[in-house]
Structures are given as C-alpha cells and as structure tokens.
Design a protein around this motif. Structure first.
Motif, mmCIF file in Angstrom:
data_model
loop_
_atom_site.group_PDB
_atom_site.id
_atom_site.type_symbol
_atom_site.label_atom_id
_atom_site.label_comp_id
_atom_site.label_asym_id
_atom_site.label_seq_id
_atom_site.Cartn_x
_atom_site.Cartn_y
_atom_site.Cartn_z
ATOM 1 N N ALA A 1 -0.367 -3.179 -51.806
ATOM 2 C CA ALA A 1 0.033 -1.970 -52.532
ATOM 3 C C ALA A 1 -1.184 -1.071 -52.777
ATOM 4 O O ALA A 1 -1.127 0.146 -52.568
ATOM 5 N N ASN A 2 -2.293 -1.666 -53.185
ATOM 6 C CA ASN A 2 -3.498 -0.872 -53.477
ATOM 7 C C ASN A 2 -4.212 -0.391 -52.222
ATOM 8 O O ASN A 2 -4.944 0.597 -52.260
ATOM 9 N N ALA A 3 -3.982 -1.071 -51.102
ATOM 10 C CA ALA A 3 -4.612 -0.650 -49.841
ATOM 11 C C ALA A 3 -4.056 0.686 -49.356
ATOM 12 O O ALA A 3 -4.642 1.323 -48.478
ATOM 13 N N GLN A 4 -2.946 1.134 -49.939
ATOM 14 C CA GLN A 4 -2.350 2.415 -49.569
ATOM 15 C C GLN A 4 -3.058 3.598 -50.229
ATOM 16 O O GLN A 4 -2.744 4.754 -49.923
ATOM 17 N N ASP A 5 -3.992 3.325 -51.130
ATOM 18 C CA ASP A 5 -4.696 4.403 -51.832
ATOM 19 C C ASP A 5 -5.437 5.286 -50.827
ATOM 20 O O ASP A 5 -6.306 4.806 -50.096
ATOM 21 N N PRO A 6 -5.137 6.590 -50.778
ATOM 22 C CA PRO A 6 -5.837 7.472 -49.845
ATOM 23 C C PRO A 6 -7.262 7.804 -50.280
ATOM 24 O O PRO A 6 -8.065 8.283 -49.475
ATOM 25 N N ASN A 7 -7.579 7.530 -51.534
ATOM 26 C CA ASN A 7 -8.920 7.799 -52.055
ATOM 27 C C ASN A 7 -9.845 6.641 -51.692
ATOM 28 O O ASN A 7 -9.459 5.483 -51.804
ATOM 29 N N GLN A 8 -11.062 6.985 -51.283
ATOM 30 C CA GLN A 8 -12.017 5.972 -50.832
ATOM 31 C C GLN A 8 -13.177 5.810 -51.822
ATOM 32 O O GLN A 8 -13.585 6.761 -52.482
ATOM 33 N N ASP A 9 -13.677 4.603 -51.906
ATOM 34 C CA ASP A 9 -14.857 4.287 -52.717
ATOM 35 C C ASP A 9 -15.613 3.188 -51.974
ATOM 36 O O ASP A 9 -15.061 2.105 -51.733
ATOM 37 N N GLU A 10 -16.827 3.496 -51.576
ATOM 38 C CA GLU A 10 -17.653 2.555 -50.815
ATOM 39 C C GLU A 10 -16.930 2.050 -49.553
ATOM 40 O O GLU A 10 -17.006 0.872 -49.197
ATOM 41 N N GLY A 11 -16.197 2.952 -48.903
ATOM 42 C CA GLY A 11 -15.550 2.624 -47.634
ATOM 43 C C GLY A 11 -14.259 1.845 -47.742
ATOM 44 O O GLY A 11 -13.713 1.400 -46.733
ATOM 45 N N LEU A 12 -13.745 1.675 -48.968
ATOM 46 C CA LEU A 12 -12.489 0.949 -49.185
ATOM 47 C C LEU A 12 -11.533 1.825 -49.992
ATOM 48 O O LEU A 12 -11.972 2.726 -50.713
ATOM 49 N N PRO A 13 -10.221 1.560 -49.888
ATOM 50 C CA PRO A 13 -9.299 2.239 -50.802
ATOM 51 C C PRO A 13 -9.759 2.000 -52.250
ATOM 52 O O PRO A 13 -10.054 0.864 -52.636
ATOM 53 N N LYS A 14 -9.821 3.072 -53.015
ATOM 54 C CA LYS A 14 -10.431 3.023 -54.350
ATOM 55 C C LYS A 14 -9.838 1.944 -55.252
ATOM 56 O O LYS A 14 -10.570 1.173 -55.891
ATOM 57 N N GLU A 15 -8.510 1.881 -55.335
ATOM 58 C CA GLU A 15 -7.895 0.910 -56.248
ATOM 59 C C GLU A 15 -7.957 -0.523 -55.721
ATOM 60 O O GLU A 15 -7.936 -1.473 -56.502
ATOM 61 N N LEU A 16 -8.070 -0.691 -54.416
ATOM 62 C CA LEU A 16 -8.273 -2.029 -53.864
ATOM 63 C C LEU A 16 -9.644 -2.553 -54.272
ATOM 64 O O LEU A 16 -9.783 -3.712 -54.699
ATOM 65 N N LEU A 17 -10.660 -1.690 -54.169
ATOM 66 C CA LEU A 17 -12.010 -2.086 -54.591
ATOM 67 C C LEU A 17 -12.038 -2.393 -56.078
ATOM 68 O O LEU A 17 -12.634 -3.390 -56.507
ATOM 69 N N TYR A 18 -11.372 -1.549 -56.864
ATOM 70 C CA TYR A 18 -11.333 -1.779 -58.313
ATOM 71 C C TYR A 18 -10.696 -3.134 -58.635
ATOM 72 O O TYR A 18 -11.219 -3.905 -59.450
ATOM 73 N N ALA A 19 -9.576 -3.437 -57.981
ATOM 74 C CA ALA A 19 -8.882 -4.704 -58.232
ATOM 75 C C ALA A 19 -9.766 -5.900 -57.891
ATOM 76 O O ALA A 19 -9.809 -6.898 -58.619
#
Length: 199
Positions: free
Chosen positions: A18-36
């Motif tokens: 679900a979080n991998a769908q985030d279009p926003n990026q942070d350090e080359g990953l979907p932002k919310e996936l990295l946060y999780a």
C-alpha cells in the motif's frame, strides 16, 4: 512475541504494498514506505520486546497518508486539527482492512486500529509506544528537514515545537533520546537540549 509469523509477514507485506504506491520519493524510495521501515527499525531499537499489536501499528502509522492531503481541509487552525483527526481514522481503517485480509481476527484488528487511531494516549501502552516511536523517528530523521522548510520560525517557536514533541513521549523514550539511543541532528542539538532543560 509474534503469534503467527506467516500471518504477521503477510500483514507487513500488505502494508508495504500500500505504501509503495506513494508517488512522493525520499532517498530513492516511496516516502511512506521509507517512513514505515524507519518506524519498524526504531521500535526494534527502542522496544525490541514490543507486542505484536505495537509492531503492526508502527508499520501502519502513516499508511497511504498522501491520499489525504492537507489541502483537502480548510487552511485554518481548526482545519489542521480536523485533518489530523481525519488522518487517524483513515490510517486506522486502512490498516484494519489489510489486517483482515492478512487473516487477523476482530479483537486483534481492533487493538491495532485503536493504537493507529491514537486512542488512549498515555493509558493504552500500544498507543503510547506508537507515539514514542514516531517522536523518536521525527527527531532522528525528519526534524532537520522540517527545520529547513521553516527557516522563518523564531527560536521560541522552535522551542515550543520541541517541547510539544517531548511532552508526548514517555519517560523511557525521553531517556532513550538523550542517552545515545538515537542520533540527534547536530545543528539542532543546542536548541533541543535547551528546550528539554527548560521544560
């Protein structure tokens, strides 16, 4: 203690998908996936014996957050608080639906939803642990970037922000933060220590 590792892994995989769908990026990953992932890493450091409920809740803390933008609510102080309250409910419901898909029973799903929905802060240990972990993650990973976005804030404003974060944390989390448990942002260290010392 994880009661059923396969079921737990299914839930984490669903949260991450679900979080991998985030279009926003942070350090080359979907932002919310990295946060999780940072939330899971932090609970592993701070509370390695955390309950299964807490471990699931921290992974789902910001699930699909980008789908409920701040702009979807009035740009006023009441609008901000309504947005935050709406997010708590949205995250809890989204996590709950995925937990059902993963095979969790209703009582467990409700416990995770209560923590993700920020119910019983200071009285529900899973909710408080989620708050501790999110505060620690903010201090270590996001506070410096937030400061860069708000360079116009006065020192007093920053002291207030730090104190609000600090007051949400348990004594254990406060001690963890100030005794080397996390890497505090060097440029903000004097301000953080001042805020904590002055209470």
């Amino acid at each position: 203690m994880i009661a059923n590792q396969e079921r737990f892994n299914r839930a984490i995989a669903l949260f991450d998908a679900a979080n991998a769908q985030d279009p926003n990026q942070d350090e080359g990953l979907p932002k919310e996936l990295l946060y999780a992932r940072r939330m899971t890493e932090m609970i592993g450091r701070f509370a390695p014996q955390a309950s299964e409920v807490a471990q699931l809740a921290v992974r789902a803390q910001h699930i699909q957050r980008w789908t409920v933008p701040r702009s979807s609510y009035p740009m006023t102080k009441p609008g901000y608080f309504a947005w935050r309250t709406g997010l708590y409910k949205f995250h809890a419901e989204t996590a709950g639906d995925l937990l059902v898909q993963a095979g969790y029973d209703a009582p467990m799903v409700e416990q995770v939803k209560a923590a993700v929905g920020k119910q019983g802060l200071m009285t529900n240990p899973d909710t408080q642990l989620l708050e501790d972990v999110s505060s620690l993650v903010f201090l270590e990973h996001y506070m410096l970037g937030f400061a860069g976005q708000h360079a116009e804030y006065s020192e007093q404003k920053w002291l207030g922000i730090i104190r609000k974060t600090w007051k949400k944390m348990s004594g254990d989390a406060q001690r963890f933060a100030t005794t080397g448990g996390i890497k505090l942002p060097e440029p903000l260290l004097p301000l953080i220590l001042k805020a904590v010392a002055e209470g």
